[in-house]
Scaffold this active site. Structure first.
Site, PDB file in Angstrom:
ATOM      1  N   GLN A  33      -6.157   4.697   1.016  1.00 41.40           N
ATOM      2  CA  GLN A  33      -4.833   5.270   1.241  1.00 41.40           C
ATOM      3  C   GLN A  33      -4.817   6.745   0.964  1.00 41.40           C
ATOM      4  OE1 GLN A  33      -2.538   2.150  -0.525  1.00 41.40           O
ATOM      5  NE2 GLN A  33      -3.836   2.123  -2.162  1.00 41.40           N
ATOM      6  N   HIS A  64       9.756  -1.602 -13.570  1.00 40.85           N
ATOM      7  CA  HIS A  64       8.495  -2.236 -14.444  1.00 40.85           C
ATOM      8  C   HIS A  64       9.348  -3.414 -15.254  1.00 40.85           C
ATOM      9  CE1 HIS A  64       6.013   1.033 -13.226  1.00 40.85           C
ATOM     10  NE2 HIS A  64       5.426  -0.054 -12.512  1.00 40.85           N
ATOM     11  N   ASP A 158       3.336  -6.394  -7.455  1.00 39.28           N
ATOM     12  CA  ASP A 158       3.694  -5.069  -7.631  1.00 39.28           C
ATOM     13  C   ASP A 158       2.950  -4.381  -6.563  1.00 39.28           C
ATOM     14  OD1 ASP A 158       3.301  -2.407 -10.110  1.00 39.28           O
ATOM     15  OD2 ASP A 158       4.553  -2.597  -8.305  1.00 39.28           O
ATOM     16  N   ASP A 161       4.508  -0.994   0.232  1.00 40.68           N
ATOM     17  CA  ASP A 161       5.390  -1.667   1.158  1.00 40.68           C
ATOM     18  C   ASP A 161       4.681  -2.284   2.346  1.00 40.68           C
ATOM     19  OD1 ASP A 161       7.881   0.831   0.630  1.00 40.68           O
ATOM     20  OD2 ASP A 161       8.358  -1.230   0.675  1.00 40.68           O
ATOM     21  N   PRO A 165      -2.616  -1.063   3.621  1.00 48.29           N
ATOM     22  CA  PRO A 165      -3.230  -2.400   2.705  1.00 48.29           C
ATOM     23  C   PRO A 165      -2.178  -3.480   2.233  1.00 48.29           C
ATOM     24  CG  PRO A 165      -3.428  -0.226   1.559  1.00 48.29           C
ATOM     25  CD  PRO A 165      -2.820   0.155   2.813  1.00 48.29           C
TER      26      PRO A 165
HETATM   27  N1  SAM Z   1       6.173   0.167  -7.724  1.00 51.08           N
HETATM   28  C1  SAM Z   1       5.593   0.420  -6.334  1.00 51.08           C
HETATM   29  C2  SAM Z   1       6.685  -0.049  -5.436  1.00 51.08           C
HETATM   30  O1  SAM Z   1       7.541  -0.744  -5.608  1.00 51.08           O
HETATM   31  O2  SAM Z   1       6.594   0.256  -4.104  1.00 51.08           O
HETATM   32  C3  SAM Z   1       4.223  -0.325  -6.152  1.00 51.08           C
HETATM   33  C4  SAM Z   1       3.222   0.339  -7.282  1.00 51.08           C
HETATM   34  S1  SAM Z   1       1.690  -0.022  -7.168  1.00 51.08           S
HETATM   35  C5  SAM Z   1       1.248   1.561  -6.996  1.00 51.08           C
HETATM   36  C6  SAM Z   1       1.108  -0.658  -5.506  1.00 51.08           C
HETATM   37  C7  SAM Z   1      -0.065  -0.875  -5.638  1.00 51.08           C
HETATM   38  O3  SAM Z   1      -0.483  -1.925  -4.626  1.00 51.08           O
HETATM   39  C8  SAM Z   1      -1.220   0.431  -5.116  1.00 51.08           C
HETATM   40  O4  SAM Z   1      -1.814   0.751  -6.353  1.00 51.08           O
HETATM   41  C9  SAM Z   1      -2.008  -0.175  -4.065  1.00 51.08           C
HETATM   42  O5  SAM Z   1      -3.391   0.277  -4.046  1.00 51.08           O
HETATM   43  C10 SAM Z   1      -1.725  -1.667  -4.239  1.00 51.08           C
HETATM   44  N2  SAM Z   1      -2.033  -2.525  -3.115  1.00 51.08           N
HETATM   45  C11 SAM Z   1      -1.878  -2.360  -1.826  1.00 51.08           C
HETATM   46  N3  SAM Z   1      -2.259  -3.475  -1.106  1.00 51.08           N
HETATM   47  C12 SAM Z   1      -2.723  -4.045  -1.741  1.00 51.08           C
HETATM   48  C13 SAM Z   1      -3.432  -5.537  -1.474  1.00 51.08           C
HETATM   49  N4  SAM Z   1      -3.404  -6.176  -0.261  1.00 51.08           N
HETATM   50  N5  SAM Z   1      -3.967  -5.961  -2.410  1.00 51.08           N
HETATM   51  C14 SAM Z   1      -4.077  -5.473  -3.769  1.00 51.08           C
HETATM   52  N6  SAM Z   1      -3.482  -4.330  -3.982  1.00 51.08           N
HETATM   53  C15 SAM Z   1      -3.007  -3.751  -3.096  1.00 51.08           C
END
Ligand code: SAM
Length: 285
Positions: A33, A64, A158, A161, A165
Site C-alpha cells: 500500500q 484504541h 484493527d 477500510d 488489502p
Molecule cells: N485505525 C485504523 C482504522 O480504523 O482505519 C486502522 C489502523 S491499522 C494502520 C490498519 C492495518 O491493517 C494496517 O497496518 C494494514 O497494513 C493492516 N491490514 C490491511 N489489510 C490486512 C490484512 N488483510 N491482513 C492483516 N493486516 C491488514
C-alpha cells in the site's frame, strides 16, 4: 505567506476532510500500500494508507481504548488476544496494559507499516513491541484465522477500510475463521466505519457475522479523524450476556485492572452499545 501542502481525504465523493502538511516524515509505496506519515499542527503526526487517514497522534487514544478495553473488560478472563492489522502499534499498547493478559498475537500484512510506525509514530506503540507477551506474524489475516491451530479469548480486527488489502477482512471467509479461532465465551470486534456515511458496511458485517455468531451487535464512539459522526465497532460472540454486564460489574473489573484511560470508562462502556435509531432500523431490515 507560506502556502502549506494540503492533504485531502474524500472517502465519499464530494464530502471529506483536509490536513495541512507541515512536514512529510515518510512517503513511499510498501509491498502492499501507499504509506505516508506527516506532521499536522492540530492533530500531531498523521498516518495514511492508500490515501485514507488511519490514525493521528491527537485522537488515536479514543479508538484504541474503545477497541481494546470494551471486549477485554466484558470478557472478564481474557488471557489470549489476537490483533488483526494494528500496524501502528496503538492497539497493542492498550492491550498490553492488561496484566491479566498472558499472550498477544498480532497478524499484520505489511511489515513496512510496523517498521515505519515504530520509527515515526513511537508514541503509538510506546514500547509495547518489546512486551515479552507479544508475537508478530506478518501474514494476511484471513489466511491466518483459517489456518492457525491457536485459540483466542478476544479477536480485535484493527484493519483498514474494505479497500485494497483490507477488503478480505470484511468477508464471510474471515468471519468464519475468527469464529473458529475463538475459545468459549470468546469475543470478536472490528472497526466498521462511520455509520452515517458507511452504513452499508455495518449492514453487511451484521448479515455475514450472523451466520457464524449467535449474538452480533455494535458499539460506538466519536473519533474526530474518522469524520462524519460516530464510528461503529461490530461485536460478535456466542453469548449476548457478554455485552450486557451491569455497570457495577464493569466498575469492579476496571478497578481491579488498575487501568485509567483518557476516554474509556465503565459508563462509556455501558453506554456505547446504545445505537441511533436509523442504524437500528437499517440493521433490522
Ligand atoms: N485505525 C485504523 C482504522 O480504523 O482505519 C486502522 C489502523 S491499522 C494502520 C490498519 C492495518 O491493517 C494496517 O497496518 C494494514 O497494513 C493492516 N491490514 C490491511 N489489510 C490486512 C490484512 N488483510 N491482513 C492483516 N493486516 C491488514
Amino acid at each position: 505567506m507560506s502556502t502549506k501542502e494540503i492533504w485531502f481525504e474524500t472517502l465519499h465523493n464530494g464530502f471529506g476532510q483536509f490536513f495541512s502538511i507541515d512536514k512529510t516524515l515518510y512517503h513511499d509505496k510498501t509491498e502492499h500500500q501507499d504509506l505516508i506519515i506527516f506532521e499536522n499542527e492540530v492533530m500531531g503526526r498523521v498516518m495514511a494508507l492508500d490515501g485514507v487517514i488511519q490514525t493521528t497522534e491527537r485522537d488515536e487514544f479514543i479508538y484504541h481504548e474503545m477497541m481494546a478495553h470494551v471486549p477485554i473488560i466484558a470478557h472478564g478472563r481474557a488471557k489470549r488476544i489476537l490483533i488483526i492489522g494494528g500496524g501502528d502499534g496503538g492497539m497493542l499498547r492498550e492491550v498490553c496494559r492488561h496484566q491479566s493478559v498472558e499472550q498477544i498475537t498480532m497478524v499484520e500484512i505489511d511489515a513496512n507499516v510496523v517498521e515505519f510506525c515504530r520509527e515515526y509514530l513511537p508514541n503509538h506503540s510506546a514500547g509495547a513491541y518489546e512486551d515479552p507477551r507479544f508475537n508478530l506474524v506478518i501474514e494476511d489475516g484471513v489466511n491466518f484465522v483459517n489456518q492457525t491451530d491457536m485459540k483466542f479469548d478476544v479477536i480485535i480486527s484493527d484493519c483498514t477500510d474494505p479497500i485494497g488489502p483490507g477488503e478480505s477482512l470484511f468477508t464471510s471467509d474471515f468471519y468464519q475463521g475468527c469464529a473458529r479461532c475463538l475459545n468459549e465465551n470468546g469475543i470478536f470486534v472490528a472497526q466498521n466505519g462511520v455509520c452515517f456515511l458507511q452504513q452499508d458496511e455495518a449492514v453487511s458485517s451484521n448479515n455475514k457475522l450472523s451466520s457464524y455468531f449467535e449474538d452480533v451487535s455494535f458499539y460506538q464512539a466519536a473519533i474526530p479523524t474518522y469524520y462524519g459522526g460516530i464510528m461503529t465497532f461490530v461485536w460478535a460472540s456466542q453469548n449476548a450476556l457478554l455485552r450486557q454486564h451491569d455497570l457495577s460489574i464493569l466498575q469492579e473489573r476496571v478497578s481491579k485492572s488498575g487501568i485509567r484511560c483518557r476516554y474509556y470508562n465503565p459508563a462509556i462502556h455501558a453506554g456505547s452499545f446504545a445505537l441511533p435509531q436509523y442504524l437500528q432500523d437499517a440493521l433490522s431490515q
